[in-house]
Write an enzyme that holds these catalytic residues in place. Structure first.
Site, PDB file in Angstrom:
ATOM      1  CG  ASP A  78      -6.390  -4.789  -3.833  1.00 51.25           C
ATOM      2  OD1 ASP A  78      -6.608  -3.814  -3.100  1.00 51.25           O
ATOM      3  OD2 ASP A  78      -5.280  -5.330  -3.936  1.00 51.25           O
ATOM      4  CG  HIS A  81      -5.587  -2.788   0.543  1.00 55.76           C
ATOM      5  ND1 HIS A  81      -4.845  -2.415  -0.560  1.00 55.76           N
ATOM      6  CD2 HIS A  81      -5.135  -2.015   1.575  1.00 55.76           C
ATOM      7  CE1 HIS A  81      -3.998  -1.454  -0.218  1.00 55.76           C
ATOM      8  NE2 HIS A  81      -4.147  -1.205   1.061  1.00 55.76           N
ATOM      9  CB  SER A  84      -0.957  -0.041   1.190  1.00 60.30           C
ATOM     10  OG  SER A  84      -2.000   0.883   1.037  1.00 60.30           O
TER      11      SER A  84
END
Length: 431
Positions: free
Chosen positions: A368, A400, A189
């Site tokens: 996701d 995610h 991320s």
């Protein structure tokens, strides 16, 4: 607790996730540096070769060819340090691949990867290399130093440059302190975004990038739905037969369609959210401001997001997240300078990644909320720039947090990519 940790001073079990106000008050009162350290160590002790600070066994035992330790690595300013977890081989190889450095996402910490450390440790022992997991400055259990950006709000490039430097410069100082020549960065991320920023600043220090659902890649400001991080449950269904699949146009389009549907369902409160974001608001700041109610708020997230873990691991993760969330605000305030509302980068990586000439692997979950279109376009832009070492994969039964939702499939891919040799004539995005 593993048998390897049985001789260490025992840690109390993680607290139950609070469901009443009284329990929430007790959790809030107990939070602090001591509890934070215990919550992290509780996760790391799942490794049989982990050696807590002060333990007499600082070298590998006969059953393992690696040893794992935790430490604070001081930076140039002694008030600044990065919390570091290290897995080192008992017999380092002169021909070992560069060490892997695992970097967490926004507001998280190295403990999130506790299910990936066993496979990475096995790789380190087999290759005679090392694996490190590091908390970014101002996050996790690293130093919570003041975060400031002096550039004016309208100076977007200046704001981005200062915010990136806060993290990139500290990682470079950490690299020098650790004596590492080159590294493979594994970033999740925001950690993926910052890994690219570091590689652009110090290209000779990065051998390859493995980006797990990286933030800030696409140009489209409406391509991601970050609110799903708070509303989605953990994606279930992972099994031993799962494996990473090369991303196809059809799979990417399917992911994009599901994100567009989620966008349409977002509430009218988005305008308020946008205003608060631009003002430098942090979601962790809100949790801290609720004081006694904070543990219950975090508990609602933990119970939903880690529903696929065992009860013991869910409690351990909750305790860990709670303690790093309640710590002093610092690096979290970077978010409005790097990303516009909706987690859209103010300087998208898709417009910068083609400057890199190293292997880069993009990985997304099949559920996701981070848009995979940016990864697809990045691989293509790399190819057009003469770098055929771009790859993109989809992990089944994962959202995610791909590394946590389907650790088996993710670990197999990590080891494969860590061992992959560069091939300038090849790109592995399937059109």
């Amino acid at each position: 607790m593993s048998s390897g940790a049985a001789s260490f001073i025992p840690l109390p079990p993680a607290r139950e996730i609070p469901s009443t106000f009284v329990a929430s008050v007790k959790s809030w009162w107990a939070a602090g540096e001591k509890e934070s350290a215990a919550s992290e160590e509780r996760l790391l002790r799942k490794l049989p070769y982990f050696r807590p600070a002060g333990s007499p066994a600082s070298t590998p035992d006969h059953a393992h060819d690696v040893v794992a330790t935790s430490s604070r690595v001081e930076l140039d300013d002694p008030k600044q340090y990065l919390n570091t977890f290290s897995i080192t081989a008992a017999s380092p190889s002169a021909h070992a691949p560069p060490p892997a450095v695992v970097l967490h996402g926004y507001g998280a910490g190295l403990g999130f990867f506790f299910q990936n450390f066993p496979a990475l440790g096995k790789w380190a022992g087999k290759r005679g290399s090392s694996v490190y997991a590091v908390d970014w400055l101002g996050m996790g259990r690293s130093a919570r130093v003041p975060f400031q950006v002096k550039a004016k709000r309208e100076d977007i490039d200046g704001r981005v440059r200062e915010a990136e430097s806060f993290f990139v410069d500290s990682l470079e100082q950490w690299r020098r302190k650790m004596g590492l020549e080159t590294m493979t960065l594994v970033g999740h991320s925001l950690g993926g975004y910052l890994s690219v920023a570091y590689a652009l600043r110090y290209p000779t220090r990065v051998s390859k990038l493995i980006l797990l659902s990286p933030a800030g890649v696409p140009r489209d400001p409406d391509s991601t739905v970050p609110s799903r991080e708070l509303t989605d449950q953990q994606t279930l269904g992972a099994n031993s037969d799962d494996h990473a699949e090369l991303a196809t146009s059809r799979r990417v389009e399917d992911l994009h369609s599901s994100q567009q549907q989620a966008q349409k369902q977002e509430s009218r409160s988005r305008k308020v959210f946008t205003y608060l974001w631009e003002q430098g608001w942090s979601p962790f700041q809100v949790v801290r401001s609720t004081m006694f109610w904070g543990p219950m708020l975090v508990g609602k997230y933990s119970s939903r997001r880690f529903i696929g873990l065992s009860d013991e691991d869910t409690r351990a993760m909750h305790d860990y997240i709670l303690n790093i969330t309640l710590a002093k605000g610092s690096g979290e305030y970077c978010i409005s300078h790097l990303l516009a509302p909706g987690a859209h980068a103010r300087r998208p990586l898709v417009d910068r990644v083609d400057k890199l000439k190293i292997p880069i692997t993009f990985v997304y979950g099949d559920h996701d909320w981070m848009d995979a279109e940016g990864g697809k376009e990045s691989v293509e832009r790399m190819r057009q720039a003469g770098n055929g070492n771009g790859r993109m994969y989809i992990i089944p039964h994962a959202g995610h947090h791909v590394y946590l939702d389907n650790p088996k499939a993710m670990n197999d891919l990590l080891v494969k990519e860590l061992d992959r040799a560069a091939d300038p004539s090849r790109t592995s995005y399937s059109p």
